[in-house]
Design an enzyme around this catalytic site. Structure first.
Site, short mmCIF file in Angstrom:
data_model
loop_
_atom_site.label_atom_id
_atom_site.label_comp_id
_atom_site.label_asym_id
_atom_site.label_seq_id
_atom_site.Cartn_x
_atom_site.Cartn_y
_atom_site.Cartn_z
N SER A 199 0.86 -1.12 0.03
CA SER A 199 -0.01 0.00 -0.08
C SER A 199 0.87 1.11 0.02
O SER A 199 1.64 1.52 -1.05
CB SER A 199 -0.97 -0.19 1.15
OG SER A 199 -2.20 0.96 1.01
N GLU A 324 -9.38 -4.25 -5.19
CA GLU A 324 -8.59 -3.55 -4.29
C GLU A 324 -9.62 -2.71 -3.47
O GLU A 324 -9.43 -2.33 -2.57
CB GLU A 324 -7.41 -2.51 -5.02
CG GLU A 324 -6.31 -3.33 -5.61
CD GLU A 324 -5.40 -3.83 -4.71
OE1 GLU A 324 -5.43 -3.21 -3.17
OE2 GLU A 324 -4.22 -4.07 -4.80
N HIS A 417 -7.69 -5.36 -0.73
CA HIS A 417 -6.59 -4.60 -0.27
C HIS A 417 -6.00 -5.03 1.22
O HIS A 417 -6.80 -5.23 2.07
CB HIS A 417 -6.76 -3.22 -0.03
CG HIS A 417 -5.68 -2.41 0.06
ND1 HIS A 417 -4.61 -2.07 -1.17
CD2 HIS A 417 -4.88 -1.63 1.05
CE1 HIS A 417 -3.64 -1.09 -0.84
NE2 HIS A 417 -4.06 -0.97 0.62
#
Length: 507
Positions: A199, A324, A417
């Site tokens: 990330s 995501e 994610h």
């Protein structure tokens, strides 16, 4: 072996002074070592400075303080006893339980959290299993977050008070410099450093490939779900700084006094308001807390640097999760995952290109397709841009992580994610990892995780993630799909990629 002898064996003499670690039974660890001077007082919002040397043995048995961040967003699975402080610039080293003779590959991890939250102390990113499984050294660091690390206040400087830009990124460069100075003393090879992150951590690592000051400090990168386009020029950065000062109630005349004198908690609350409410509504798809293309420390936007062949030519693995956007739509609500935000995101885009993108998501504006579009805009498509550009200049591999344990599917998250963190670290018995396996699939999840982790470790040792994973190129776009059964796909999501081609976002 006596306790005194065991402690002596764990005392390492760094360039700044001696540090004593501890043996946890599963790893040898040294935690909370200062890699820069505390960024407080006159050093707040200034570039990091090398720490002063010390003579006495430093007890390196505990993690250093978390960087200031919103308390309500502190992530699960972290050491709750670890304090929060501006004096947060510390680094950690984790080694296999037994020392060897040959220098070990070094993996340096940058934690995620949207440049506003997170810490190296999070249980999910503990590197003990990774170090033991791969016989490598694992390094992690804390760095400045939020307004104290990722807003541009240069315009607020006065004759008596200077403010620098990109100080959070500069912290990471200082940590990498510490690795070059010191990692050999811990048994690591300073000539074999793999930089990886997830990330915001992956975004930072990708950006550091375009920072001249970081050149030569690492030798390959493994990037999990970077927001590769999340760097902005001085004009947009200045707008965000002004909006932030407005939240503080500080005009231009009083800005320097406010930034230098207000407590960290007040500065953090205003940054949270900017990043989680104002920016997602006013400029959907942009992250207000992010690197700044300042023309010197970061000369070019990373995607431009990649396209021009001016990024570091180190081998790179880059990839994203299958979907995501779901996590953000459920928990953080900062991505363009609704029709209103998506329409505003395309305000600066030619109508024909906007229509082409939307047509690629059959069923839009239904929620599922809107969430997919928002996640692709921020994570997947910019990663494709970075991969295709870098592949022309350096070895590049691309992946997509599709596996989701039963519990993640049951609550509608799927492979979203952050769910690859437990896999790459092997920490399925940590807090979030335990939840993922709460409904079974233990063997399958661990097998997928083992293959993913093995690819990282092989990449760190050899510079390639494995013989069954071909390189990415712009012609075939071969991409490894990690799932219950791994496979190679040619140009995944071709229609969507072609629809996005030419989209520049906020660049």
């Amino acid at each position: 072996m006596s306790t005194a002898t065991a402690e002596a064996d764990l005392t390492v003499h760094t360039a700044e002074g001696p540090v004593r670690g501890r043996n946890t039974g599963t790893a040898r660890v040294w935690r909370g070592i200062p890699y820069a001077q505390p960024p407080v007082g006159d050093l707040r919002l200034r570039l990091p400075q090398r720490p002063d040397p010390w003579q006495e043995v430093l007890d390196a048995g505990r993690y250093g303080p978390w960087a200031p961040q919103p308390l309500r967003r502190v992530l699960p699975g972290a050491d709750a006893k670890t304090p929060m402080s501006e004096d947060c610039l510390t680094i950690n080293v984790t080694a296999p339980p037994e020392a060897g003779e040959a220098p070990l590959p070094v993996l340096v991890f940058i934690h995620g959290g949207g440049f506003s939250t997170g810490s190296a102390a999070m249980e999910l990113v503990d590197g003990a299993r990774l170090a033991a499984a791969g016989n490598v050294l694992f390094v992690s660091m804390n760095y400045r977050l939020g307004a104290l690390g990722f807003l541009d206040f240069r315009a607020c400087s006065t004759p008596g008070r200077t403010f620098d830009v990109n100080v959070g990124l500069a912290d990471q460069v200082a940590a990498l410099e510490w690795v070059q100075r010191n990692i050999a003393a811990f048994g690591g090879d300073p000539g074999n450093v793999t930089l990886f992150g997830e990330s915001a951590g992956a975004t930072a690592a990708l950006t550091l490939m375009c920072v001249p000051a970081a050149d030569g400090l690492f030798h390959r990168t493994f990037l999990q779900s970077p927001a590769a386009a999340a760097a902005y020029g001085p004009d947009l950065a200045s707008q965000w700084a002004n909006e932030y000062l407005g939240l503080l109630g500080a005009g231009q005349d009083g800005a320097a006094k406010a930034l230098a004198g207000l407590d960290a908690a007040t500065l953090t609350r205003a940054a949270e308001e900017l990043s989680s409410r104002i920016a997602p509504e006013s400029r959907p798809g942009a992250l207000s807390l992010a690197p700044v293309v300042d023309g010197s420390f970061l000369p070019l936007h990373p995607l431009q640097a990649f396209g021009d062949g001016r990024a570091s030519s180190v081998p790179m693995v880059i990839g994203t999760m299958d979907n995501e956007g779901v996590l953000f739509d459920r928990l953080h609500n900062i991505l363009p995952t609704s029709r209103d935000r998506i329409e505003r995101m395309f305000d600066q885009t030619e109508p024909e290109r906007r229509d082409r993108v939307i047509a690629a998501y059959r069923g839009y504006p239904h929620k599922k397709q809107a969430v997919e579009l928002g996640g692709d805009a921020v994570f997947w498509y910019p990663s494709v841009q970075a991969a295709q550009a870098h592949a022309a200049h350096a070895p590049t591999w691309s992946y997509r992580f599709d596996y989701a344990p039963r519990a993640a599917r049951a609550v509608g998250l799927g492979a979203t994610h952050g769910l690859d963190l437990a896999a790459v670290f092997g920490n399925y018995d940590a807090g979030t990892g335990r939840m993922l396996l709460s409904m079974g699939n233990r063997r399958t999840a661990r097998n997928v995780g083992h293959r993913f982790q093995s690819a990282l470790l092989r990449f760190a040792r050899t510079g390639a993630p494995g013989p069954m994973w071909p390189r990415y190129d712009r012609t075939s776009r071969r991409t490894k799909i990690f799932d219950r059964y791994d496979r190679i796909e040619l140009d995944p999501r071709t229609v969507r990629r072609q629809a996005w081609d030419g989209y520049r976002g906020y660049r």
